[in-house]
Motif scaffolding. Structure first.
Motif, PDB file in Angstrom:
ATOM      1  N   LEU A 145      -4.942  -3.996 -20.076  1.00 53.88           N
ATOM      2  CA  LEU A 145      -5.359  -2.723 -20.701  1.00 53.88           C
ATOM      3  C   LEU A 145      -6.129  -1.843 -19.944  1.00 53.88           C
ATOM      4  N   GLU A 146      -7.314  -2.530 -19.229  1.00 53.53           N
ATOM      5  CA  GLU A 146      -8.129  -2.026 -18.264  1.00 53.53           C
ATOM      6  C   GLU A 146      -7.387  -1.488 -16.811  1.00 53.53           C
ATOM      7  N   VAL A 147      -6.261  -2.443 -16.617  1.00 50.68           N
ATOM      8  CA  VAL A 147      -5.627  -2.274 -15.352  1.00 50.68           C
ATOM      9  C   VAL A 147      -4.599  -0.959 -15.619  1.00 50.68           C
ATOM     10  N   GLU A 148      -3.974  -0.883 -16.917  1.00 46.38           N
ATOM     11  CA  GLU A 148      -2.987  -0.028 -17.361  1.00 46.38           C
ATOM     12  C   GLU A 148      -3.704   1.368 -17.193  1.00 46.38           C
ATOM     13  N   ILE A 149      -4.966   1.606 -17.624  1.00 46.56           N
ATOM     14  CA  ILE A 149      -5.674   2.710 -17.621  1.00 46.56           C
ATOM     15  C   ILE A 149      -6.244   3.296 -16.543  1.00 46.56           C
ATOM     16  N   ALA A 150      -6.660   2.251 -15.589  1.00 43.79           N
ATOM     17  CA  ALA A 150      -6.925   2.798 -14.485  1.00 43.79           C
ATOM     18  C   ALA A 150      -5.548   3.537 -13.626  1.00 43.79           C
ATOM     19  N   GLN A 151      -4.387   2.638 -13.712  1.00 44.19           N
ATOM     20  CA  GLN A 151      -3.388   3.183 -13.026  1.00 44.19           C
ATOM     21  C   GLN A 151      -2.813   4.570 -13.657  1.00 44.19           C
ATOM     22  N   ALA A 152      -2.997   4.754 -14.763  1.00 49.11           N
ATOM     23  CA  ALA A 152      -2.746   6.024 -15.518  1.00 49.11           C
ATOM     24  C   ALA A 152      -3.351   7.179 -14.943  1.00 49.11           C
ATOM     25  N   LEU A 153      -4.773   6.945 -14.990  1.00 54.58           N
ATOM     26  CA  LEU A 153      -5.591   7.821 -14.325  1.00 54.58           C
ATOM     27  C   LEU A 153      -5.403   8.383 -12.955  1.00 54.58           C
ATOM     28  N   GLU A 154      -4.878   7.392 -12.120  1.00 48.41           N
ATOM     29  CA  GLU A 154      -4.410   7.536 -10.897  1.00 48.41           C
ATOM     30  C   GLU A 154      -3.193   8.591 -10.702  1.00 48.41           C
ATOM     31  N   GLU A 155      -2.322   8.086 -11.492  1.00 50.29           N
ATOM     32  CA  GLU A 155      -1.107   8.746 -11.521  1.00 50.29           C
ATOM     33  C   GLU A 155      -1.196  10.214 -12.190  1.00 50.29           C
ATOM     34  N   LEU A 156      -2.054  10.218 -12.913  1.00 42.80           N
ATOM     35  CA  LEU A 156      -2.258  11.775 -13.539  1.00 42.80           C
ATOM     36  C   LEU A 156      -3.178  12.556 -12.757  1.00 42.80           C
ATOM     37  N   GLN A 157      -3.455  12.362 -11.571  1.00 41.08           N
ATOM     38  CA  GLN A 157      -4.292  13.149 -10.764  1.00 41.08           C
ATOM     39  C   GLN A 157      -3.969  14.615 -10.704  1.00 41.08           C
ATOM     40  N   GLY A 158      -2.423  14.722 -10.584  1.00 37.98           N
ATOM     41  CA  GLY A 158      -1.932  16.068 -10.396  1.00 37.98           C
ATOM     42  C   GLY A 158      -2.084  16.899 -11.817  1.00 37.98           C
ATOM     43  N   ALA A 210      -8.338  -4.303  -9.117  1.00 31.95           N
ATOM     44  CA  ALA A 210      -8.729  -5.723  -9.362  1.00 31.95           C
ATOM     45  C   ALA A 210      -9.766  -6.352  -9.433  1.00 31.95           C
ATOM     46  N   GLN A 211     -11.011  -5.307  -9.581  1.00 28.29           N
ATOM     47  CA  GLN A 211     -12.318  -5.968  -9.876  1.00 28.29           C
ATOM     48  C   GLN A 211     -12.454  -5.925 -11.227  1.00 28.29           C
ATOM     49  N   ASP A 212     -13.542  -6.770 -11.648  1.00 27.14           N
ATOM     50  CA  ASP A 212     -13.714  -6.746 -13.214  1.00 27.14           C
ATOM     51  C   ASP A 212     -14.347  -5.294 -13.395  1.00 27.14           C
ATOM     52  N   ASN A 213     -13.748  -4.926 -14.520  1.00 28.81           N
ATOM     53  CA  ASN A 213     -13.957  -3.430 -15.225  1.00 28.81           C
ATOM     54  C   ASN A 213     -13.633  -2.721 -13.931  1.00 28.81           C
ATOM     55  N   PRO A 214     -12.217  -2.331 -13.793  1.00 27.37           N
ATOM     56  CA  PRO A 214     -11.560  -1.198 -12.828  1.00 27.37           C
ATOM     57  C   PRO A 214     -12.514  -0.019 -12.891  1.00 27.37           C
ATOM     58  N   LEU A 215     -12.320   0.487 -11.532  1.00 30.40           N
ATOM     59  CA  LEU A 215     -13.074   1.695 -11.320  1.00 30.40           C
ATOM     60  C   LEU A 215     -12.166   2.625 -10.457  1.00 30.40           C
ATOM     61  N   VAL A 216     -12.257   3.776 -10.912  1.00 28.75           N
ATOM     62  CA  VAL A 216     -11.349   5.092 -10.551  1.00 28.75           C
ATOM     63  C   VAL A 216     -12.217   6.025  -9.912  1.00 28.75           C
ATOM     64  N   LYS A 217     -12.390   6.397  -8.801  1.00 27.79           N
ATOM     65  CA  LYS A 217     -13.308   7.606  -8.259  1.00 27.79           C
ATOM     66  C   LYS A 217     -12.326   8.731  -7.778  1.00 27.79           C
ATOM     67  N   PHE A 218     -12.873   9.910  -8.304  1.00 30.47           N
ATOM     68  CA  PHE A 218     -12.199  11.274  -7.890  1.00 30.47           C
ATOM     69  C   PHE A 218     -13.150  11.834  -7.010  1.00 30.47           C
ATOM     70  N   VAL A 249     -16.514  11.860  -8.876  1.00 31.96           N
ATOM     71  CA  VAL A 249     -16.722  11.584 -10.305  1.00 31.96           C
ATOM     72  C   VAL A 249     -16.011  10.191 -10.477  1.00 31.96           C
ATOM     73  N   VAL A 250     -16.591   9.221 -11.178  1.00 22.62           N
ATOM     74  CA  VAL A 250     -16.432   7.922 -11.252  1.00 22.62           C
ATOM     75  C   VAL A 250     -16.198   7.605 -12.545  1.00 22.62           C
ATOM     76  N   PHE A 251     -14.868   7.063 -12.811  1.00 20.45           N
ATOM     77  CA  PHE A 251     -14.556   6.483 -14.265  1.00 20.45           C
ATOM     78  C   PHE A 251     -14.685   4.828 -14.152  1.00 20.45           C
ATOM     79  N   LYS A 252     -15.538   4.126 -14.840  1.00 18.65           N
ATOM     80  CA  LYS A 252     -15.700   2.889 -14.778  1.00 18.65           C
ATOM     81  C   LYS A 252     -15.228   2.431 -16.258  1.00 18.65           C
ATOM     82  N   ILE A 253     -14.036   1.528 -16.214  1.00 21.56           N
ATOM     83  CA  ILE A 253     -13.045   1.183 -17.307  1.00 21.56           C
ATOM     84  C   ILE A 253     -13.597  -0.167 -17.716  1.00 21.56           C
ATOM     85  N   ILE A 254     -14.128  -0.198 -19.177  1.00 21.06           N
ATOM     86  CA  ILE A 254     -14.489  -1.469 -19.638  1.00 21.06           C
ATOM     87  C   ILE A 254     -14.153  -1.707 -20.923  1.00 21.06           C
TER      88      ILE A 254
END
Length: 74
Positions: free
Chosen positions: A11-24, A43-51, A63-68
């Motif tokens: 679930l963490e991975v799917e949310i991280a991917q969704a955030l990246e895909e929704l950048q537009g 791939a890291q424990d608690n994925p991170l997405v940084k904009f 802006v950093v999203f840390k998904i836990i």
């Protein structure tokens, strides 16, 4: 469905991917800011997405999203 893996969880991975895909779509909703780059560490424990942004003055911002995911409560 019970979560069997948390480092990272599916679930963490799917949310991280969704955030990246929704950048537009996210970029369209941010007045005066442009998304310059998105960094995704899935791939890291608690994925991170940084904009990375540039505002209307040309100043950079991050802006950093840390998904836990918390443990299941059954």
């Amino acid at each position: 469905m019970k979560t069997t893996t948390y480092n990272p969880s599916p679930l963490e991975v799917e949310i991280a991917q969704a955030l990246e895909e929704l950048q537009g779509e996210i970029g369209k909703r941010l007045a005066g800011n442009e998304i310059v780059k998105v960094e995704n560490r899935i791939a890291q424990d608690n994925p991170l997405v940084k904009f990375y942004f540039k505002d209307s003055d040309g100043d950079p911002h991050e802006v950093v999203f840390k998904i836990i995911q918390t443990p299941d409560k059954f």
